[in-house]
Design a protein around this motif. Structure first.
Motif, short mmCIF file in Angstrom:
data_model
loop_
_atom_site.label_atom_id
_atom_site.label_comp_id
_atom_site.label_asym_id
_atom_site.label_seq_id
_atom_site.Cartn_x
_atom_site.Cartn_y
_atom_site.Cartn_z
N ASP A 137 62.39 -0.47 -7.98
CA ASP A 137 61.82 -0.95 -8.85
C ASP A 137 59.99 -1.40 -8.07
O ASP A 137 59.92 -1.05 -7.67
N ILE A 194 64.69 6.24 -2.01
CA ILE A 194 65.22 6.73 -3.60
C ILE A 194 66.98 6.14 -3.20
O ILE A 194 67.58 6.50 -1.97
N THR A 195 67.88 5.89 -4.69
CA THR A 195 69.49 5.92 -4.74
C THR A 195 69.62 6.86 -5.46
O THR A 195 69.21 7.36 -6.06
N HIS A 254 64.54 12.55 -11.01
CA HIS A 254 64.13 11.29 -11.12
C HIS A 254 63.73 11.61 -13.21
O HIS A 254 62.45 12.35 -13.65
N TRP A 255 64.38 10.42 -14.27
CA TRP A 255 63.96 10.82 -15.31
C TRP A 255 63.15 8.57 -15.53
O TRP A 255 63.59 8.46 -14.86
N ARG A 256 61.95 9.51 -16.18
CA ARG A 256 61.03 8.20 -17.52
C ARG A 256 61.50 8.12 -18.31
O ARG A 256 59.92 9.43 -19.35
N ALA A 281 67.32 8.02 -8.21
CA ALA A 281 66.81 5.79 -8.60
C ALA A 281 65.61 5.62 -8.09
O ALA A 281 65.83 5.86 -6.30
N ASP A 301 70.65 13.33 -10.06
CA ASP A 301 69.75 12.07 -10.94
C ASP A 301 69.75 11.28 -9.95
O ASP A 301 70.60 11.01 -8.54
N ILE A 330 71.85 8.77 -7.67
CA ILE A 330 73.27 8.05 -8.77
C ILE A 330 73.86 9.58 -9.43
O ILE A 330 73.03 10.49 -9.68
#
Length: 151
Positions: free
Chosen positions: A101, A68-69, A18-20, A98, A96, A71
């Motif tokens: 929201d 999570i999803t 997970h990236w931010r 997501a 990866d 991707i």
């Protein structure tokens, strides 16, 4: 503090990236003295009869309470390592993910508990700050290079 040792068999695991803001979410890995020796993306062991995708979704639900999803393309990696003198061996599905929201949007760290009760801290790390002398390593070893090569 819980003393963790690798399992004496090959484990098949799934981990999520997970990236931010270009930074990777990873949990602290500590030595027996409690010092941070590295960090590792979240995820865990695939149960018998479970797909790696289902395991990854389950692990994030158990650890963070979110759905999570998955991707992007899947990476695979073999991880043979030594932790506190004990050898571990894993085959890893890496993808990866997501978050829903707004999940953890205002948090710089996430605290959660593993099944064994161990308290874990996860934070977002810049890849360029990992695997440097005197700093934490990114586990599994070789993941940083794999991620940098894929762009």
């Amino acid at each position: 503090m819980t003393t963790w040792r690798p399992h004496p068999h090959i484990r098949v695991v799934a981990i999520g990236l997970h990236w931010r803001g270009g930074r990777l979410l990873a949990a602290e890995v500590r030595d027996d003295a409690g010092r941070i020796k590295g960090v590792r993306p979240l995820g865990g062991e695939i149960e018998f009869g479970e797909s790696w995708q289902a395991a990854l979704v389950r692990e994030f639900d158990e650890e963070l309470g979110i759905d999570i999803t998955i991707i992007g393309a899947t990476l695979m990696m073999e991880n043979i390592f030594v932790h506190e003198g004990a050898t571990g061996h894993e085959v890893m599905f890496i993808a990866d993910v997501a978050f829903p929201d707004g999940a953890f949007i205002d948090q710089e760290r996430i605290d959660f508990r593993e099944d064994n009760g161990e308290e874990i801290v996860a934070r977002w790390f810049d890849l360029t700050e990992l695997d440097l002398p005197g700093g934490p390593s990114l586990y599994p070893t070789g993941l940083k290079d794999l991620l940098l090569k894929r762009g």
